[in-house]
Design an enzyme around this catalytic site. Structure first.
Site, PDB file in Angstrom:
ATOM      1  N   ASP A   9       0.857  -1.140   0.033  1.00  0.00           N
ATOM      2  CA  ASP A   9       0.227  -0.157   0.116  1.00  0.00           C
ATOM      3  C   ASP A   9       1.001   1.225   0.060  1.00  0.00           C
ATOM      4  O   ASP A   9       1.623   1.503   0.989  1.00  0.00           O
ATOM      5  CB  ASP A   9      -0.830  -0.063   1.361  1.00  0.00           C
ATOM      6  CG  ASP A   9      -1.925   1.201   1.341  1.00  0.00           C
ATOM      7  OD1 ASP A   9      -1.719   2.189   0.621  1.00  0.00           O
ATOM      8  OD2 ASP A   9      -2.665   1.307   2.176  1.00  0.00           O
ATOM      9  N   SER A  51      -1.137  13.018 -15.310  1.00  0.00           N
ATOM     10  CA  SER A  51      -2.602  12.992 -15.850  1.00  0.00           C
ATOM     11  C   SER A  51      -2.812  14.219 -16.584  1.00  0.00           C
ATOM     12  O   SER A  51      -2.708  15.304 -16.054  1.00  0.00           O
ATOM     13  CB  SER A  51      -3.807  12.466 -14.847  1.00  0.00           C
ATOM     14  OG  SER A  51      -4.902  12.732 -15.564  1.00  0.00           O
ATOM     15  N   TYR A  59      -8.673  14.218  -7.459  1.00  0.00           N
ATOM     16  CA  TYR A  59      -8.011  13.445  -8.336  1.00  0.00           C
ATOM     17  C   TYR A  59      -7.039  14.468  -9.320  1.00  0.00           C
ATOM     18  O   TYR A  59      -5.951  14.218  -9.231  1.00  0.00           O
ATOM     19  CB  TYR A  59      -8.612  12.766  -9.573  1.00  0.00           C
ATOM     20  CG  TYR A  59      -7.807  11.907 -10.522  1.00  0.00           C
ATOM     21  CD1 TYR A  59      -7.298  10.733 -10.053  1.00  0.00           C
ATOM     22  CD2 TYR A  59      -7.777  12.414 -11.775  1.00  0.00           C
ATOM     23  CE1 TYR A  59      -6.591   9.856 -10.929  1.00  0.00           C
ATOM     24  CE2 TYR A  59      -6.854  11.658 -12.738  1.00  0.00           C
ATOM     25  CZ  TYR A  59      -6.403  10.483 -12.248  1.00  0.00           C
ATOM     26  OH  TYR A  59      -5.644   9.807 -13.316  1.00  0.00           O
ATOM     27  N   ILE A 115      -6.940   6.865 -21.476  1.00  0.00           N
ATOM     28  CA  ILE A 115      -6.533   5.569 -21.750  1.00  0.00           C
ATOM     29  C   ILE A 115      -7.608   4.718 -21.523  1.00  0.00           C
ATOM     30  O   ILE A 115      -8.275   4.432 -20.448  1.00  0.00           O
ATOM     31  CB  ILE A 115      -5.242   5.316 -21.085  1.00  0.00           C
ATOM     32  CG1 ILE A 115      -4.334   6.559 -21.064  1.00  0.00           C
ATOM     33  CG2 ILE A 115      -4.388   3.861 -21.321  1.00  0.00           C
ATOM     34  CD1 ILE A 115      -3.659   6.794 -22.445  1.00  0.00           C
TER      35      ILE A 115
END
Length: 248
Positions: free
Chosen positions: A62, A141, A155, A188
């Site tokens: 993690d 991103s 995000y 993607i």
């Protein structure tokens, strides 16, 4: 083979873009630590890599947990004796609107996407600095550069942080012969995007000059270049892999 005798750690490598990256690395001769929070997917991917004559070590990790990150890196050192490449790919997506986003939801995404990249880089760079060599690639991103399209603000902000972290690391680690770069994928075709509403996909497709979504393999090829000797004079850069939806 561009990566013969190299050792790479790739997080979030059990599926999607991460899996495509480790497959590409194995094809180019690297040995790979397949790190993923899903132990089974890490094991299955590692088994696939071994059929390519690659030394592959699956590790459940993690990336938001500093203890697990340190254990991951130390295990890699124990097995392979060095770390040449780190790819911070592990990430989670969120599309929760800002007006209904909870503090926990904000932290959940930040802890994996941004803190995870920080923790992994910090743990790996200790060994890279001793070697006076290394390549780190962070997966950003398109959302980091334009704000969330379908993605949530948490995000987009986390990925913008990843790109800024990339530049900071590049400056600090350059004296040690360590290159740090980022890749910013557009839309993607992965498990993360396949469940997006049809109308969202159609709207995005109309904005892409190449008129299609990208593939994990296309992102992986860009990462291979950035960790190869062909990119030795590139650091602090963000490479867009987005079909032209955003152009500098």
């Amino acid at each position: 083979m561009k990566l013969r005798d190299k050792v790479a750690i790739v997080t979030g490598a059990g599926r999607g873009i991460g899996k495509a990256i480790v497959v590409a690395f194995a094809r180019e001769g690297a040995d790979v630590v397949v790190a993923d929070i899903d132990a089974q997917s890490a094991k299955e991917t590692a088994n696939e890599l071994r059929t390519m004559r690659c030394e592959a070590l699956p590790i459940k990790a993690d990336v938001s947990d500093s203890t697990e990150v340190i254990e991951m890196v130390e295990t890699a050192i124990k097995v392979f004796k060095k770390i040449d490449i780190l790819v911070n790919n592990a990430g989670i997506f969120s599309s929760v609107s800002l007006d209904s986003m909870t503090e926990d939801e904000w932290d959940r995404v930040m802890n994996v996407n941004l803190k995870g990249a920080f923790l992994c880089s910090q743990a790996a760079m200790k060994y890279m600095k001793k070697q006076r060599s290394g390549k780190i690639v962070n997966i950003g991103s398109l959302a980091a550069e334009v704000g969330g399209i379908f993605a949530g603000a948490n995000y987009a902000a986390s990925k913008a942080g990843v790109i800024c972290l990339t530049k900071s690391l590049a400056k600090q680690l350059a004296p040690y012969g360590i290159n740090v770069n980022a890749v910013a994928p557009g839309v993607i075709e992965t498990d993360m995007t396949k469940n997006w509403p049809k109308e969202v996909k159609e709207s995005l497709l109309k904005q892409i000059p190449l008129n299609r979504f990208g593939t994990p393999e296309e992102v992986a090829e860009t990462v291979v270049f950035l960790v190869s000797d062909g990119a030795n004079y590139i650091t602090g850069a963000t490479i867009d892999v987005n079909g032209g939806i955003r152009m500098d």
